[in-house]
Design a protein around this motif. Structure first.
Motif, PDB file in Angstrom:
ATOM      1  N   VAL A   6       0.842  -1.198   0.000  1.00 17.50           N
ATOM      2  CA  VAL A   6       0.000   0.000   0.000  1.00 17.50           C
ATOM      3  C   VAL A   6       0.874   1.242   0.000  1.00 17.50           C
ATOM      4  CG1 VAL A   6      -1.823   1.286   1.176  1.00 17.50           C
ATOM      5  CG2 VAL A   6      -1.809  -1.214   1.276  1.00 17.50           C
ATOM      6  N   THR A   7       0.751   2.082  -1.035  1.00 17.98           N
ATOM      7  CA  THR A   7       1.402   3.388  -1.022  1.00 17.98           C
ATOM      8  C   THR A   7       0.438   4.404  -0.427  1.00 17.98           C
ATOM      9  OG1 THR A   7       0.642   4.189  -3.178  1.00 17.98           O
ATOM     10  CG2 THR A   7       2.593   2.750  -3.164  1.00 17.98           C
ATOM     11  N   GLY A   8       0.985   5.442   0.206  1.00 17.79           N
ATOM     12  CA  GLY A   8       0.107   6.418   0.863  1.00 17.79           C
ATOM     13  C   GLY A   8      -0.618   5.808   2.043  1.00 17.79           C
ATOM     14  N   GLY A   9      -0.004   4.806   2.664  1.00 13.04           N
ATOM     15  CA  GLY A   9      -0.667   4.042   3.712  1.00 13.04           C
ATOM     16  C   GLY A   9      -0.926   4.784   5.004  1.00 13.04           C
ATOM     17  N   THR A  10      -0.253   5.921   5.222  1.00 14.84           N
ATOM     18  CA  THR A  10      -0.506   6.690   6.445  1.00 14.84           C
ATOM     19  C   THR A  10      -1.522   7.803   6.211  1.00 14.84           C
ATOM     20  OG1 THR A  10       1.376   8.154   5.989  1.00 14.84           O
ATOM     21  CG2 THR A  10       1.796   6.211   7.364  1.00 14.84           C
ATOM     22  N   GLY A  11      -1.983   7.959   4.963  1.00 18.10           N
ATOM     23  CA  GLY A  11      -3.019   8.948   4.675  1.00 18.10           C
ATOM     24  C   GLY A  11      -4.386   8.455   5.111  1.00 18.10           C
ATOM     25  N   LEU A  12      -5.372   9.300   4.990  1.00 18.68           N
ATOM     26  CA  LEU A  12      -6.722   8.960   5.443  1.00 18.68           C
ATOM     27  C   LEU A  12      -7.260   7.728   4.718  1.00 18.68           C
ATOM     28  CD1 LEU A  12      -9.317   9.487   7.010  1.00 18.68           C
ATOM     29  CD2 LEU A  12      -9.931  11.207   5.292  1.00 18.68           C
ATOM     30  N   LEU A  13      -7.167   7.716   3.397  1.00 21.96           N
ATOM     31  CA  LEU A  13      -7.672   6.567   2.648  1.00 21.96           C
ATOM     32  C   LEU A  13      -6.772   5.351   2.831  1.00 21.96           C
ATOM     33  CD1 LEU A  13      -9.485   5.123   0.641  1.00 21.96           C
ATOM     34  CD2 LEU A  13      -8.135   6.150  -1.212  1.00 21.96           C
ATOM     35  N   GLY A  14      -5.454   5.540   2.670  1.00 20.07           N
ATOM     36  CA  GLY A  14      -4.526   4.419   2.781  1.00 20.07           C
ATOM     37  C   GLY A  14      -4.634   3.696   4.105  1.00 20.07           C
ATOM     38  N   SER A  15      -4.748   4.457   5.191  1.00 17.65           N
ATOM     39  CA  SER A  15      -4.846   3.823   6.511  1.00 17.65           C
ATOM     40  C   SER A  15      -6.193   3.101   6.672  1.00 17.65           C
ATOM     41  CB  SER A  15      -4.664   4.862   7.623  1.00 17.65           C
ATOM     42  OG  SER A  15      -5.697   5.839   7.613  1.00 17.65           O
ATOM     43  N   SER A  16      -7.234   3.605   6.002  1.00 20.06           N
ATOM     44  CA  SER A  16      -8.532   2.919   6.036  1.00 20.06           C
ATOM     45  C   SER A  16      -8.442   1.586   5.304  1.00 20.06           C
ATOM     46  CB  SER A  16      -9.614   3.796   5.388  1.00 20.06           C
ATOM     47  OG  SER A  16      -9.801   4.998   6.114  1.00 20.06           O
ATOM     48  N   ILE A  17      -7.722   1.557   4.192  1.00 18.59           N
ATOM     49  CA  ILE A  17      -7.521   0.309   3.456  1.00 18.59           C
ATOM     50  C   ILE A  17      -6.721  -0.678   4.304  1.00 18.59           C
ATOM     51  CG2 ILE A  17      -6.298  -0.717   1.483  1.00 18.59           C
ATOM     52  CD1 ILE A  17      -7.090   1.793  -0.121  1.00 18.59           C
ATOM     53  N   VAL A  18      -5.661  -0.189   4.951  1.00 18.80           N
ATOM     54  CA  VAL A  18      -4.823  -1.056   5.778  1.00 18.80           C
ATOM     55  C   VAL A  18      -5.643  -1.672   6.907  1.00 18.80           C
ATOM     56  CG1 VAL A  18      -2.857  -1.125   7.370  1.00 18.80           C
ATOM     57  CG2 VAL A  18      -2.668   0.105   5.203  1.00 18.80           C
ATOM     58  N   ARG A  19      -6.461  -0.864   7.599  1.00 18.64           N
ATOM     59  CA  ARG A  19      -7.259  -1.393   8.710  1.00 18.64           C
ATOM     60  C   ARG A  19      -8.294  -2.409   8.216  1.00 18.64           C
ATOM     61  NH1 ARG A  19      -6.883   3.894  10.082  1.00 18.64           N
ATOM     62  NH2 ARG A  19      -8.993   4.320   9.342  1.00 18.64           N
ATOM     63  N   ASN A  20      -8.842  -2.176   7.026  1.00 19.51           N
ATOM     64  CA  ASN A  20      -9.784  -3.127   6.446  1.00 19.51           C
ATOM     65  C   ASN A  20      -9.087  -4.454   6.159  1.00 19.51           C
ATOM     66  OD1 ASN A  20     -11.417  -4.557   4.408  1.00 19.51           O
ATOM     67  ND2 ASN A  20     -12.644  -2.695   4.337  1.00 19.51           N
ATOM     68  N   LEU A  21      -7.888  -4.394   5.620  1.00 21.11           N
ATOM     69  CA  LEU A  21      -7.134  -5.610   5.293  1.00 21.11           C
ATOM     70  C   LEU A  21      -6.731  -6.367   6.557  1.00 21.11           C
ATOM     71  CD1 LEU A  21      -4.890  -4.173   2.436  1.00 21.11           C
ATOM     72  CD2 LEU A  21      -6.788  -5.790   2.169  1.00 21.11           C
ATOM     73  N   ILE A  22      -6.392  -5.637   7.617  1.00 23.44           N
ATOM     74  CA  ILE A  22      -6.050  -6.279   8.892  1.00 23.44           C
ATOM     75  C   ILE A  22      -7.235  -7.107   9.392  1.00 23.44           C
ATOM     76  CG2 ILE A  22      -5.597  -5.841  11.347  1.00 23.44           C
ATOM     77  CD1 ILE A  22      -3.878  -3.432  10.449  1.00 23.44           C
ATOM     78  N   GLU A  23      -8.439  -6.552   9.256  1.00 23.55           N
ATOM     79  CA  GLU A  23      -9.641  -7.277   9.681  1.00 23.55           C
ATOM     80  C   GLU A  23      -9.833  -8.573   8.901  1.00 23.55           C
ATOM     81  OE1 GLU A  23     -12.944  -4.630   9.367  1.00 23.55           O
ATOM     82  OE2 GLU A  23     -12.184  -3.234  10.891  1.00 23.55           O
ATOM     83  N   HIS A  24      -9.288  -8.605   7.669  1.00 20.64           N
ATOM     84  CA  HIS A  24      -9.386  -9.806   6.841  1.00 20.64           C
ATOM     85  C   HIS A  24      -8.131 -10.669   6.936  1.00 20.64           C
ATOM     86  CE1 HIS A  24     -12.636  -7.352   5.056  1.00 20.64           C
ATOM     87  NE2 HIS A  24     -13.172  -8.521   4.744  1.00 20.64           N
ATOM     88  N   ASN A  25      -7.273 -10.340   7.919  1.00 16.59           N
ATOM     89  CA  ASN A  25      -6.085 -11.151   8.208  1.00 16.59           C
ATOM     90  C   ASN A  25      -5.113 -11.219   7.023  1.00 16.59           C
ATOM     91  OD1 ASN A  25      -4.788 -12.584  10.326  1.00 16.59           O
ATOM     92  ND2 ASN A  25      -5.213 -14.523   9.311  1.00 16.59           N
ATOM     93  N   VAL A  26      -4.980 -10.109   6.315  1.00 18.11           N
ATOM     94  CA  VAL A  26      -4.069 -10.015   5.180  1.00 18.11           C
ATOM     95  C   VAL A  26      -2.769  -9.349   5.633  1.00 18.11           C
ATOM     96  CG1 VAL A  26      -3.722  -9.018   2.885  1.00 18.11           C
ATOM     97  CG2 VAL A  26      -5.981  -9.865   3.558  1.00 18.11           C
ATOM     98  N   LYS A  27      -1.645  -9.853   5.159  1.00 19.92           N
ATOM     99  CA  LYS A  27      -0.357  -9.224   5.458  1.00 19.92           C
ATOM    100  C   LYS A  27      -0.182  -7.998   4.564  1.00 19.92           C
ATOM    101  CE  LYS A  27       2.044 -13.448   6.916  1.00 19.92           C
ATOM    102  NZ  LYS A  27       3.175 -14.367   6.640  1.00 19.92           N
ATOM    103  N   ILE A  28       0.357  -6.937   5.157  1.00 21.65           N
ATOM    104  CA  ILE A  28       0.455  -5.668   4.442  1.00 21.65           C
ATOM    105  C   ILE A  28       1.833  -5.056   4.606  1.00 21.65           C
ATOM    106  CG2 ILE A  28      -0.611  -3.402   4.080  1.00 21.65           C
ATOM    107  CD1 ILE A  28      -2.591  -5.186   6.395  1.00 21.65           C
ATOM    108  N   LYS A  29       2.384  -4.560   3.486  1.00 24.66           N
ATOM    109  CA  LYS A  29       3.568  -3.711   3.521  1.00 24.66           C
ATOM    110  C   LYS A  29       3.104  -2.282   3.249  1.00 24.66           C
ATOM    111  CE  LYS A  29       6.913  -7.195   1.922  1.00 24.66           C
ATOM    112  NZ  LYS A  29       7.971  -7.505   0.922  1.00 24.66           N
TER     113      LYS A  29
END
Length: 336
Positions: A6-29
């Motif tokens: 995920v690029t832009g992962g600390t932005g509002l949208l990027g961090s929302s995507i990261v938190r969604n993926l965490i809920e689905h037990n996906v590994k994220i860089k």
């Protein structure tokens, strides 16, 4: 998805995507320019923070190996409306950066991607319902809008060369949501409203959406969307008065009732630009912002027929969104 970049992962949208993926037990860089900011946002064993900048893709390209999916959310946006001219930064980040991250991802073996575009690439007449086919002309557009139009073209050129790379394009509206550390322009509006810094109602319209709903559009588009297709995630049409009414209801703070005429906005913006030129400090109202307010007023009605039909995504009530935003700012000491 097994491992996602995920690029832009600390932005509002990027961090929302990261938190969604965490809920689905996906590994994220997560690509982050600030390790400290990223560590504050993400304290989860599923998240690996990669220090880097989209302006130097080769500096982190090795970390793309082992990933199967790319969410490219990084963009130069907020600082563009804080005074001065920023075309080089806009082009290098939004256009060149997009082209290079897609090529690097493909070289690393990634074959699925979602690119975050913007409603800025679309245009219609006043009060016309705008859909994904109504593309904005490059000529005469705001510089940020130009950069997003050119970036979309780079995505399409890339797909013509690499048809085996499944890529969808999501077009968000003006996003609000919790975890807006920046803050973004939307978060700053909330903070300024609470602080009593909004002198009146601007003659402006927007398409307002929860960043968490936009994140859902991104993720679902990989499963249900079609490669090369654009999907709107613009949200609800609102004028500034509507936003203030929602903020009054959420915070209990009385909204301003005075309307500010457009000619006065122009004068204020010119004064602010002179202040920026002298001090080099960011300003609250740039001339670019005022021009956009004028050109886009009542041109922010967007159709979600395609995204609803193909993706099946819905939008939560914005009353809940604004409540979550204010609560998050209170809990994190942005508001006393």
């Amino acid at each position: 998805m097994n491992v996602v970049f995920v690029t832009g992962g600390t932005g509002l949208l990027g961090s929302s995507i990261v938190r969604n993926l965490i809920e689905h037990n996906v590994k994220i860089k997560v690509l982050a320019r600030s390790m400290d900011k990223a560590k504050k946002l993400f304290q989860n064993p599923l998240v690996e923070i990669i220090e880097g900048d989209i302006l130097n893709v080769q500096g982190f390209a090795d970390h793309l190996s082992g990933c199967d999916t790319l969410f490219h959310c990084a963009a130069f946006f907020r600082d563009n409306y804080k005074g001065g001219k920023h075309w080089d930064e806009l082009f290098n980040t939004n256009v060149k950066g997009t082209e290079q991250i897609l090529e690097a991802a493909y070289k690393a073996g990634i074959r699925k991607a979602v690119y975050t575009s913007s409603i800025a690439t679309l245009y219609g007449e006043k009060n016309q319902l705008i859909n994904e086919t109504m593309e904005r002309h490059l000529e005469g557009s705001d510089n940020y809008y130009k950069s997003k139009i050119l970036a979309e073209r780079k995505v399409k050129e890339f797909l013509n060369k690499h048809p085996d790379m499944f890529t969808t394009i999501i077009l968000p509206g003006w996003m609000y949501g919790p975890f807006d550390m920046g803050p973004t322009s939307s978060g700053q509006l909330v903070l300024d409203y609470i602080a009593g810094k909004m002198p009146g109602i601007l003659p402006a319209s927007f398409s307002v959406v929860d960043a968490r709903d936009v994140a859902e559009h991104h993720i679902v588009s990989l499963e249900k969307g079609r490669s090369g297709e654009k999907y709107l995630a613009a949200g609800r049409y609102m004028e500034m008065k509507d936003i203030f009414e929602l903020l009054e209801k959420t915070t209990g703070i009385k909204m301003p009732t005075k309307s500010i005429p457009f000619w006065l906005l122009k004068i204020i913006a010119l004064g602010q630009e002179i202040y920026h030129l002298i001090t080099r400090k960011p300003i609250l109202l740039s001339y670019s912002s005022v021009k956009l307010i004028g050109t886009e007023y009542q041109r922010t009605h967007f159709s979600h027929e395609k995204s609803a039909k193909e993706l099946g995504c819905e939008f939560r009530p914005l009353e809940a969104t604004f409540k979550d935003v204010v609560t998050w700012y209170k809990q994190n000491n942005y508001i006393s």
